[in-house]
Every structure is written in structure tokens, then in C-alpha cells.
Design an enzyme around this catalytic site. Sequence first.
Site, short mmCIF file in Angstrom:
data_model
loop_
_atom_site.label_atom_id
_atom_site.label_comp_id
_atom_site.label_asym_id
_atom_site.label_seq_id
_atom_site.Cartn_x
_atom_site.Cartn_y
_atom_site.Cartn_z
N HIS A 25 -0.48 6.01 7.30
CA HIS A 25 -1.38 5.87 6.16
C HIS A 25 -1.69 7.20 5.49
O HIS A 25 -1.57 8.26 6.11
CB HIS A 25 -2.67 5.17 6.60
CG HIS A 25 -3.44 5.88 7.66
ND1 HIS A 25 -4.76 6.21 7.53
CD2 HIS A 25 -3.09 6.34 8.89
CE1 HIS A 25 -5.20 6.82 8.61
NE2 HIS A 25 -4.19 6.91 9.46
N CYS A 48 -4.24 5.09 -0.86
CA CYS A 48 -3.68 4.57 0.39
C CYS A 48 -3.00 3.21 0.19
O CYS A 48 -1.98 2.93 0.83
CB CYS A 48 -4.76 4.48 1.46
SG CYS A 48 -6.21 3.51 0.97
N HIS A 86 -9.33 0.44 3.18
CA HIS A 86 -8.29 1.43 3.46
C HIS A 86 -7.03 0.64 3.80
O HIS A 86 -7.11 -0.47 4.31
CB HIS A 86 -8.72 2.32 4.62
CG HIS A 86 -7.75 3.40 4.92
ND1 HIS A 86 -7.44 4.39 4.02
CD2 HIS A 86 -6.99 3.65 6.02
CE1 HIS A 86 -6.54 5.20 4.56
NE2 HIS A 86 -6.25 4.77 5.78
#
Length: 151
Positions: A40, A104, A28
Site C-alpha cells: 500500500h 492509496c 485506506h
Amino acid sequence: MSSEQKKNNPTPKKGDMVEFPRPEGFSHFGTADGEGYVIHATSDTTASGSVIKKEPLEKVAAGGNFKVKNQDDKKTPLPPDTIVSQANARVGEKVDYGPLSYNCETFASENRYGKGQGHSEQAEKIKQSAAETGKSILSHAKDTHNPFEGK
């Protein structure tokens, strides 16, 4: 976060891309604000889809597992204040998330290098692997096909 974790993972600087490795093999990503928060693109638990959130680094970094992973070898970053300002301006925005299109990592990269400059190295690796697998399958099919079979 413990002092041992901070020693191993220094606090990211303002505007850094932060990678959060996950057990599934994918990571991530987010943008560090330089004050202990990360902006994010993540799932929205109150609705379907993804949204831009600003959350404490500790919350996103499960067990303190994170590292700075900028893509500066490919592009020149924007000034840190610009990076964070752009990211903050998008907090709350819903995004059309796609693992191979806009994810992301793309969001964090776009913040750091500018609109239209987002790049996901993870997505590129997946696409490359899929292309290589497809070529291998086609090559094998060609090599094993007998044009005289059935005549």
C-alpha cells in the site's frame, strides 16, 4: 487475528483490493498478496511524503477492520500474479501522494487494472460533492442578487 475476525473478514485473495475503513470517514486501500500481506501507499515515518510499503494485513487492519473492495464492475482485472508482481516491484518507491489525485486507492486500483487505469472512488465522491456545493452556492447567489440594488 482472532478466528471471529477471520470468519467476518475472510483472507483476501491474491490481487484483491482491500479497504480499511477509518474512523475519520475515509478509507485506506492496499493490494493483497494472498499470503497475509498488503502492499500500500502510506506515509513514510522516516522522511516526508509517501512510500509504497508491504506490511502484514493485521498491522494495516486496525482491529481487524477490513473488506475486499474490488472495482471489477468497471474494469477487468489483470491476472493475480501480475497484480502482485507489479505491486511488489514498487515496494520502497516514493510516491507523489495527493488525496484527490494519486492516493492509496488509486495505487491499489492501478495494480489491479493496469498502469493508467487507477481510480479513486473516494476522490470522485469528494469532487462531485464539491461541485454540487459550488453549484448550490452560485445558484443561491444568483437567486438572491438584486440587479437594481444600489441604483
